[in-house]
Each structure stands twice: as C-alpha cells, then as structure tokens.
Scaffold this motif. Structure first.
Motif, PDB file in Angstrom:
ATOM      1  N   ASP A 334      40.660  -8.910  37.386  1.00 59.17           N
ATOM      2  CA  ASP A 334      40.832  -9.288  35.984  1.00 59.17           C
ATOM      3  C   ASP A 334      39.787  -8.607  35.091  1.00 59.17           C
ATOM      4  OD1 ASP A 334      38.552 -10.737  36.643  1.00 59.17           O
ATOM      5  OD2 ASP A 334      39.469 -12.705  36.340  1.00 59.17           O
ATOM      6  N   LYS A 335      39.098  -7.604  35.664  1.00 62.04           N
ATOM      7  CA  LYS A 335      38.156  -6.784  34.896  1.00 62.04           C
ATOM      8  C   LYS A 335      38.155  -5.368  35.458  1.00 62.04           C
ATOM      9  CE  LYS A 335      34.901 -10.649  34.328  1.00 62.04           C
ATOM     10  NZ  LYS A 335      33.537 -11.142  34.654  1.00 62.04           N
ATOM     11  N   VAL A 336      37.829  -4.418  34.592  1.00 66.01           N
ATOM     12  CA  VAL A 336      37.582  -3.037  35.009  1.00 66.01           C
ATOM     13  C   VAL A 336      36.325  -2.540  34.311  1.00 66.01           C
ATOM     14  CG1 VAL A 336      38.443  -0.675  35.147  1.00 66.01           C
ATOM     15  CG2 VAL A 336      40.057  -2.567  35.246  1.00 66.01           C
ATOM     16  N   VAL A 337      35.453  -1.912  35.072  1.00 66.42           N
ATOM     17  CA  VAL A 337      34.294  -1.228  34.504  1.00 66.42           C
ATOM     18  C   VAL A 337      34.608   0.264  34.458  1.00 66.42           C
ATOM     19  CG1 VAL A 337      31.861  -0.627  34.802  1.00 66.42           C
ATOM     20  CG2 VAL A 337      32.648  -2.942  35.356  1.00 66.42           C
ATOM     21  N   PHE A 338      34.616   0.837  33.260  1.00 63.62           N
ATOM     22  CA  PHE A 338      34.781   2.280  33.084  1.00 63.62           C
ATOM     23  C   PHE A 338      33.415   2.893  32.765  1.00 63.62           C
ATOM     24  CE2 PHE A 338      39.138   0.883  31.927  1.00 63.62           C
ATOM     25  CZ  PHE A 338      39.893   1.754  32.711  1.00 63.62           C
ATOM     26  N   THR A 339      33.167   4.111  33.225  1.00 59.71           N
ATOM     27  CA  THR A 339      31.913   4.782  32.906  1.00 59.71           C
ATOM     28  C   THR A 339      32.159   5.942  31.949  1.00 59.71           C
ATOM     29  OG1 THR A 339      32.028   6.366  34.749  1.00 59.71           O
ATOM     30  CG2 THR A 339      31.010   4.240  35.198  1.00 59.71           C
ATOM     31  N   ASP A 340      31.171   6.177  31.092  1.00 60.24           N
ATOM     32  CA  ASP A 340      31.201   7.311  30.169  1.00 60.24           C
ATOM     33  C   ASP A 340      30.155   8.324  30.615  1.00 60.24           C
ATOM     34  OD1 ASP A 340      31.260   9.083  28.014  1.00 60.24           O
ATOM     35  OD2 ASP A 340      29.927   7.833  26.806  1.00 60.24           O
ATOM     36  N   GLU A 341      30.611   9.511  31.031  1.00 60.05           N
ATOM     37  CA  GLU A 341      29.660  10.538  31.468  1.00 60.05           C
ATOM     38  C   GLU A 341      29.336  11.472  30.304  1.00 60.05           C
ATOM     39  OE1 GLU A 341      28.919  13.023  35.513  1.00 60.05           O
ATOM     40  OE2 GLU A 341      30.679  13.569  34.354  1.00 60.05           O
ATOM     41  N   LEU A 342      28.685  10.923  29.310  1.00 61.11           N
ATOM     42  CA  LEU A 342      28.227  11.697  28.159  1.00 61.11           C
ATOM     43  C   LEU A 342      27.340  12.854  28.630  1.00 61.11           C
ATOM     44  CD1 LEU A 342      27.773  11.947  25.019  1.00 61.11           C
ATOM     45  CD2 LEU A 342      25.804  10.427  25.351  1.00 61.11           C
ATOM     46  N   GLY A 343      27.624  14.059  28.162  1.00 57.41           N
ATOM     47  CA  GLY A 343      26.799  15.199  28.540  1.00 57.41           C
ATOM     48  C   GLY A 343      27.159  15.801  29.876  1.00 57.41           C
ATOM     49  N   GLY A 344      28.202  15.278  30.538  1.00 61.67           N
ATOM     50  CA  GLY A 344      28.681  15.873  31.776  1.00 61.67           C
ATOM     51  C   GLY A 344      27.772  15.720  32.971  1.00 61.67           C
ATOM     52  N   GLY A 345      26.794  14.834  32.901  1.00 56.14           N
ATOM     53  CA  GLY A 345      25.895  14.639  34.037  1.00 56.14           C
ATOM     54  C   GLY A 345      24.715  15.571  34.040  1.00 56.14           C
ATOM     55  N   GLY A 346      24.642  16.489  33.083  1.00 51.80           N
ATOM     56  CA  GLY A 346      23.550  17.452  33.071  1.00 51.80           C
ATOM     57  C   GLY A 346      22.621  17.308  31.885  1.00 51.80           C
ATOM     58  N   ALA A 347      22.695  16.178  31.171  1.00 52.94           N
ATOM     59  CA  ALA A 347      21.885  15.992  29.970  1.00 52.94           C
ATOM     60  C   ALA A 347      21.011  14.748  30.077  1.00 52.94           C
ATOM     61  CB  ALA A 347      22.783  15.897  28.733  1.00 52.94           C
ATOM     62  N   ALA A 348      19.981  14.701  29.242  1.00 54.66           N
ATOM     63  CA  ALA A 348      19.083  13.542  29.181  1.00 54.66           C
ATOM     64  C   ALA A 348      19.609  12.583  28.128  1.00 54.66           C
ATOM     65  CB  ALA A 348      17.665  14.004  28.835  1.00 54.66           C
ATOM     66  N   THR A 349      20.402  11.598  28.556  1.00 57.64           N
ATOM     67  CA  THR A 349      21.025  10.689  27.590  1.00 57.64           C
ATOM     68  C   THR A 349      20.534   9.252  27.727  1.00 57.64           C
ATOM     69  OG1 THR A 349      22.951  10.084  28.937  1.00 57.64           O
ATOM     70  CG2 THR A 349      23.094  12.131  27.677  1.00 57.64           C
ATOM     71  N   CYS A 350      19.554   9.000  28.602  1.00 57.15           N
ATOM     72  CA  CYS A 350      19.011   7.642  28.747  1.00 57.15           C
ATOM     73  C   CYS A 350      17.726   7.545  27.944  1.00 57.15           C
ATOM     74  CB  CYS A 350      18.779   7.296  30.214  1.00 57.15           C
ATOM     75  SG  CYS A 350      20.288   7.231  31.204  1.00 57.15           S
ATOM     76  N   ASN A 351      17.843   7.615  26.621  1.00 58.17           N
ATOM     77  CA  ASN A 351      16.673   7.561  25.762  1.00 58.17           C
ATOM     78  C   ASN A 351      17.021   6.811  24.476  1.00 58.17           C
ATOM     79  OD1 ASN A 351      18.091   9.477  24.166  1.00 58.17           O
ATOM     80  ND2 ASN A 351      17.211  11.157  25.358  1.00 58.17           N
ATOM     81  N   ALA A 352      16.022   6.589  23.666  1.00 54.95           N
ATOM     82  CA  ALA A 352      16.211   5.789  22.456  1.00 54.95           C
ATOM     83  C   ALA A 352      17.135   6.469  21.458  1.00 54.95           C
ATOM     84  CB  ALA A 352      14.846   5.511  21.808  1.00 54.95           C
ATOM     85  N   ALA A 353      17.124   7.808  21.423  1.00 57.03           N
ATOM     86  CA  ALA A 353      17.957   8.514  20.465  1.00 57.03           C
ATOM     87  C   ALA A 353      19.436   8.313  20.748  1.00 57.03           C
ATOM     88  CB  ALA A 353      17.621  10.010  20.484  1.00 57.03           C
ATOM     89  N   ILE A 354      19.818   8.330  22.003  1.00 58.59           N
ATOM     90  CA  ILE A 354      21.219   8.141  22.384  1.00 58.59           C
ATOM     91  C   ILE A 354      21.608   6.674  22.273  1.00 58.59           C
ATOM     92  CG2 ILE A 354      22.920   8.412  24.232  1.00 58.59           C
ATOM     93  CD1 ILE A 354      21.931  11.026  23.014  1.00 58.59           C
ATOM     94  N   GLY A 355      20.696   5.768  22.623  1.00 56.69           N
ATOM     95  CA  GLY A 355      20.946   4.345  22.472  1.00 56.69           C
ATOM     96  C   GLY A 355      21.671   3.710  23.647  1.00 56.69           C
ATOM     97  N   PRO A 356      21.937   2.399  23.564  1.00 56.21           N
ATOM     98  CA  PRO A 356      22.455   1.633  24.700  1.00 56.21           C
ATOM     99  C   PRO A 356      23.964   1.677  24.893  1.00 56.21           C
ATOM    100  CG  PRO A 356      22.048   0.164  22.862  1.00 56.21           C
ATOM    101  CD  PRO A 356      21.584   1.527  22.421  1.00 56.21           C
ATOM    102  N   ASN A 357      24.719   2.255  23.961  1.00 58.32           N
ATOM    103  CA  ASN A 357      26.178   2.183  24.039  1.00 58.32           C
ATOM    104  C   ASN A 357      26.852   3.496  24.392  1.00 58.32           C
ATOM    105  OD1 ASN A 357      25.951  -0.500  23.278  1.00 58.32           O
ATOM    106  ND2 ASN A 357      26.318  -0.080  21.113  1.00 58.32           N
ATOM    107  N   ARG A 358      26.099   4.582  24.440  1.00 57.50           N
ATOM    108  CA  ARG A 358      26.662   5.881  24.822  1.00 57.50           C
ATOM    109  C   ARG A 358      26.138   6.264  26.202  1.00 57.50           C
ATOM    110  NH1 ARG A 358      29.194   8.534  20.748  1.00 57.50           N
ATOM    111  NH2 ARG A 358      28.855   7.756  18.627  1.00 57.50           N
ATOM    112  N   GLY A 359      26.993   6.957  26.967  1.00 61.83           N
ATOM    113  CA  GLY A 359      26.604   7.286  28.335  1.00 61.83           C
ATOM    114  C   GLY A 359      26.447   6.035  29.166  1.00 61.83           C
ATOM    115  N   ALA A 360      27.239   5.021  28.844  1.00 60.70           N
ATOM    116  CA  ALA A 360      27.094   3.694  29.439  1.00 60.70           C
ATOM    117  C   ALA A 360      28.376   3.283  30.154  1.00 60.70           C
ATOM    118  CB  ALA A 360      26.755   2.676  28.336  1.00 60.70           C
ATOM    119  N   ASP A 361      28.378   2.054  30.679  1.00 58.74           N
ATOM    120  CA  ASP A 361      29.579   1.431  31.218  1.00 58.74           C
ATOM    121  C   ASP A 361      30.276   0.650  30.108  1.00 58.74           C
ATOM    122  OD1 ASP A 361      29.062   2.178  33.939  1.00 58.74           O
ATOM    123  OD2 ASP A 361      27.595   0.564  34.061  1.00 58.74           O
ATOM    124  N   GLY A 362      31.592   0.672  30.124  1.00 60.51           N
ATOM    125  CA  GLY A 362      32.376  -0.182  29.252  1.00 60.51           C
ATOM    126  C   GLY A 362      33.089  -1.229  30.094  1.00 60.51           C
TER     127      GLY A 362
END
Length: 500
Positions: A334-362
């Motif tokens: 009754d749930k699905v977790v989808f992932t967003d691979e922002l930057g294709g796996g080769g970028a630094a997206t776990c930082n304050a500039a990108i924020g908590p909602n991008r490159g994240a799980d939905g």
C-alpha cells in the motif's frame, strides 16, 4: 564512532557557497540526467572542484564536521564487520543478488561470487571477466542474469567497445549457468532494443520472465530507434535457457508524437528527464504488481499476465524529481518509495544548496482497489547529513528490512553511505541508523560510495563502487525481529513476500 544524535553529523553546512548554488542551477537547467555513472569501459569520472570548495572540505574535516578522507563513521547500532576490496575486476562495482550462502556482486568488468556463510569473513568463490556496463545482476535457481548497456562488438565476454551507430553492435541480456559457483558457464545471450540498463525477474516454475529496462534512443542507432516507450520482455525456459528470446515489447507510455505519452521533459518541464523508456522496475509477484521508475514518470502496473503488463497509474513530480530511478514496495503493497537520481549519480547533491527534497526518496501511498488504484504523494526522505562537494551523493538502491507492522528500509546513497530509515508514517519518515566513509578525495569529485545496500538474512551487504564489498550488522530493537526471517534467494527488484 559517531553517535546518531551527534549534532556534528546532522546538518553540515557544506554546500552553501555560491558555487554550490551554481551547481543547483546547472542541474535544474541541464538536459535529461544520465542514470548512474556510465563511463563504459573507462575509469570512474573525476571532476576538479574550485579551490574554495576544496579548502572548505578540508576545514570541515579538520573541525570534525565531516569524516576525514576515507574515515569510517556510523551510528552506535551499526557494526562494520568486513570489507573485501576489489581484486581481478577493477571496474565500477554495481548491484547485488543473493542465494543461500552466496552473494553475487555485479561489476562493470563482470561479476564476483562470495561465500557469505561467515558474514564476518566473506570468501571469494569466483570472479568472471565479462565487460559491459553496468552488469546489473540477478539469480534464479541455477541461472544468473547479467545486463549489458554499453555497445559491444558482439555478445561474447571477450567483446570490445563499438559505436551504437554500427548495426553489428550488441547490447542486451546474458545468461549464465551457476550450478557450479566456482565455474559459472555462459549459456545464452538475447539482444534487446537499446540494451539492458537494468532488469527485473518474474520467476515461474518452468520459465523466468525478464523485464528489461533501457532508454535514450536515437535515430542514429539502428537497434535503438525512437519512440522507445516500453520495455522488452524475455522468456527464459529453465530447462533450455539457450532458447531465451524476446516475446513482447509492451508500450507503457502510449501517446501521440515521436516520444509517446511519457514526460516531455525540458523545456516543458525544466530540469526533468524526458521519458524514453524505464530505468528500473520492481515487481511484487505475490500481489501481481510492479512499480516502474521511468525517467520522468513513476508508474504502477499489473503483472497478472507477465507477458502483457498493464499500466494502472502514472504520476509525475515536475517540481522536485529530475530522474525517476528505482522503486520499492512496502510489505503490504500500500506504499511505494521512488528514488530521484538527481545528477545521474555523479554529482554532489547532498548539501544545503540542493536541499532536502531533491535527489531524495518520494513516498507514495497506494489508494483504491484493483485497476483503480492510484499513487498519492505523501512526503520526501533524504539523509540528514550534508556531504562534501567532492562527494557524489544521491538516493540510490535499497531494500526492505522485514519487520511485521513496520515499513523499514536500508538504502545506498553513494558517498553519502548507507542509511536505515522508517517510513511507517508516510508523512514523517525518519532515519534510525547510518554508515558512511569520508570523501575519496578532497580536491576532486571522484565517483564512489555504496551503489547498493540490501538486507539479507540478518545482515546488510553493500557494494561500494571504489572500496569493495562491505558487511554491516544492525543491532536495534526496531529491526531485530527481521533476523527471524530467512530467505533462500533475494533479488531486490523481485520483492518477496517475506511473511508467507
């Protein structure tokens, strides 16, 4: 050892510089993201960062704000039991599969089989040289399946790279007999349109069906023509795998125009990948369901007839999702977790500039019944530790941790490490454990980190792109009941019914 509630690991300040904001802008205005590092047969990508960023990384390491280069840190409820470095296969480590006392580890140069009967001391059983990115891997009975998504001169394991513009080039699925784990035998190959970036098994008693995900067609590619708006379905007879063949190409995104009915991407939806196929599909055979992460779209479909899957619902997130990468059902479906691979796996997206909602799980709830079921968005989840701008980090492959009445998951985040989190409350997910290493490099963004992190029979296994095969032990009252669940086989993209 770093405590989970240690404030230095919760909200690192790295990534707030103007250059990081520039990275955000570039990611949002760029074309479709490449899904996972894909250098073909070449070395992992390296990208020089600015002097100011490099200095900031070193200062944060000196202050203890982030781990030192290659330093291992983890929450108190995690033990690092073992690390087995790469040996004969120097390429990028990729996905994992499990069967009995064996773990099967993909690598861009082939695959490796481990004996994990003693998780504290895994032993290499065999290493098979068979180049062809990204060598996504799965097993069923005596058969092992390997994806090839780089254009090769032929289907053999001695092939060389060759342009996709040449008609004779080959990409697709390879099949091995693993009756003798020390001596796997290559028994079949099936060419598929646009290759096989990933694949998912729908196993039956006499046959194994393979859903092949691939994308990015071009009018210049003879074997990968647009519109590429579906998936290849391969039927493999267990007793005669050499007869494996494509039996269908169901169109998942019917529509007008050259690209079908999927997400049009930029410029209609800036920063979002145009849908030209699927990246990954997870099937739940016990419920006759599958979830597809398809570049610009997430889909839910029925697999009651495995040769003819039927789409039930299709969703988009044109605000925060750049590239729909993978999917995971909870046990109740009754749930699905989808992932967003922002930057294709080769970028630094776990930082304050990108924020908590991008490159994240939905996190999406599945509401309704039968073919009227709908995917309803509830929240995002992202690791709560900022990483350095020299660390590639984004949501990647993970699996359920089977505890009745709870929705728990372990997940890889490349150089963001391994995160264990609870999404029982769809709206308020929270982390309960983690493991990570410090940056591979303080001057250059070098691709590395955990590609896949999966729970199997009491332990977490991680395939680190650069550092090799890791074994973790999670000891926590919230996850300890999972130790009673024992599987004979696990391909994470073919989710089992853990409690049947």
């Amino acid at each position: 050892m770093t405590l989970l509630n240690d404030p230095r690991t919760r909200h690192r300040r790295l990534g707030v510089a103007a250059v990081a904001a520039g990275l955000l802008a570039a990611l949002l205005t760029a074309g479709p993201a490449a899904a996972t590092p894909d250098p073909g047969d070449g070395p992992a990508a390296r990208e020089k960062v600015s002097r100011s960023d490099a200095a900031e990384v070193k200062a944060a390491m000196a202050s203890g704000e982030i781990p030192g280069q290659d330093e291992i840190v983890h929450s108190d409820n995690v033990q690092h039991l073992a690390n087995i470095p790469k040996e004969a296969l120097p390429g990028i480590n990729s996905d994992l599969a499990f069967q009995g006392r064996y773990a099967f580890a993909g690598n861009y140069d082939g695959f490796r089989i481990f004996d994990i009967s003693n998780p504290k001391a895994p032993k290499t059983v065999s290493q098979v040289l068979c180049p062809g990115s990204q060598n996504d891997i799965s097993v069923s009975g005596n058969l092992l399946f390997l994806s090839t998504d780089s254009s090769r001169s032929d289907s053999s394991c001695t092939s060389t790279t060759q342009p996709a513009t040449e008609k004779s080039s080959w990409e697709g699925m390879k099949v091995f007999d693993i009756t003798d784990k020390a001596n796997p035998k290559y028994v079949a190959a099936v060419e598929t349109a646009c290759g096989s970036h990933t694949h998912s098994l729908v196993p039956e008693r006499k046959n194994v069906y393979i859903y092949v995900s691939s994308y990015s067609p071009s009018a210049t590619f003879p074997d990968c023509q647009p519109p590429h708006d579906g998936i290849s379905v391969i039927k493999v007879p267990r007793n005669a795998p050499e007869k494996a063949a494509v039996v269908n190409f169901p169109v998942l995104f019917p529509g007008e125009g050259p690209d079908g009915g999927g997400n049009p991407g930029s410029p209609t939806n800036p920063g979002v990948s145009k849908t030209t196929g699927c990246h990954d599909i997870t099937v739940l055979p016990s419920k006759d369901l599958a979830a597809g992460a398809c570049m610009g779209d997430g889909i839910l479909f029925s697999i009651k007839d495995p040769e003819h899957p039927k789409v039930i619902d299709q969703v988009q997130d044109n605000v925060n999702f750049a590239f729909w990468h993978s999917a995971t059902f909870n046990q109740k479906a009754d749930k699905v977790v989808f992932t967003d691979e922002l930057g294709g796996g080769g970028a630094a997206t776990c930082n304050a500039a990108i924020g908590p909602n991008r490159g994240a799980d939905g996190i999406y709830d599945i509401v309704g019944k039968g073919d009227r079921r709908k995917l309803v968005f509830r929240s995002y989840y992202k690791i709560p530790r900022h990483q350095a701008d020299t660390e590639n980090c984004v949501a990647h492959n993970g699996s359920l941790i089977p505890v009745k009445g709870k929705d728990l998951m372990v997940q890889a985040w490349y150089q963001g490490g391994v995160s264990v989190w609870d999404f029982t409350d769809s709206v308020h997910p929270k982390e309960i454990a983690y493991f990570e290493r410090g940056p591979l490099n303080t001057d250059t963004l070098q691709v590395g980190g955990s590609w896949s992190a999966y729970y199997y029979n009491g332990y977490i296994y991680s395939n680190d792109i650069a550092k090799g095969f890791d074994v973790l032990k999670l000891s926590d009252r919230r996850t300890d009941p999972a130790e009673r669940v024992r599987l004979r086989e696990l391909n994470v993209q073919t989710q089992p019914d853990y409690f049947d």
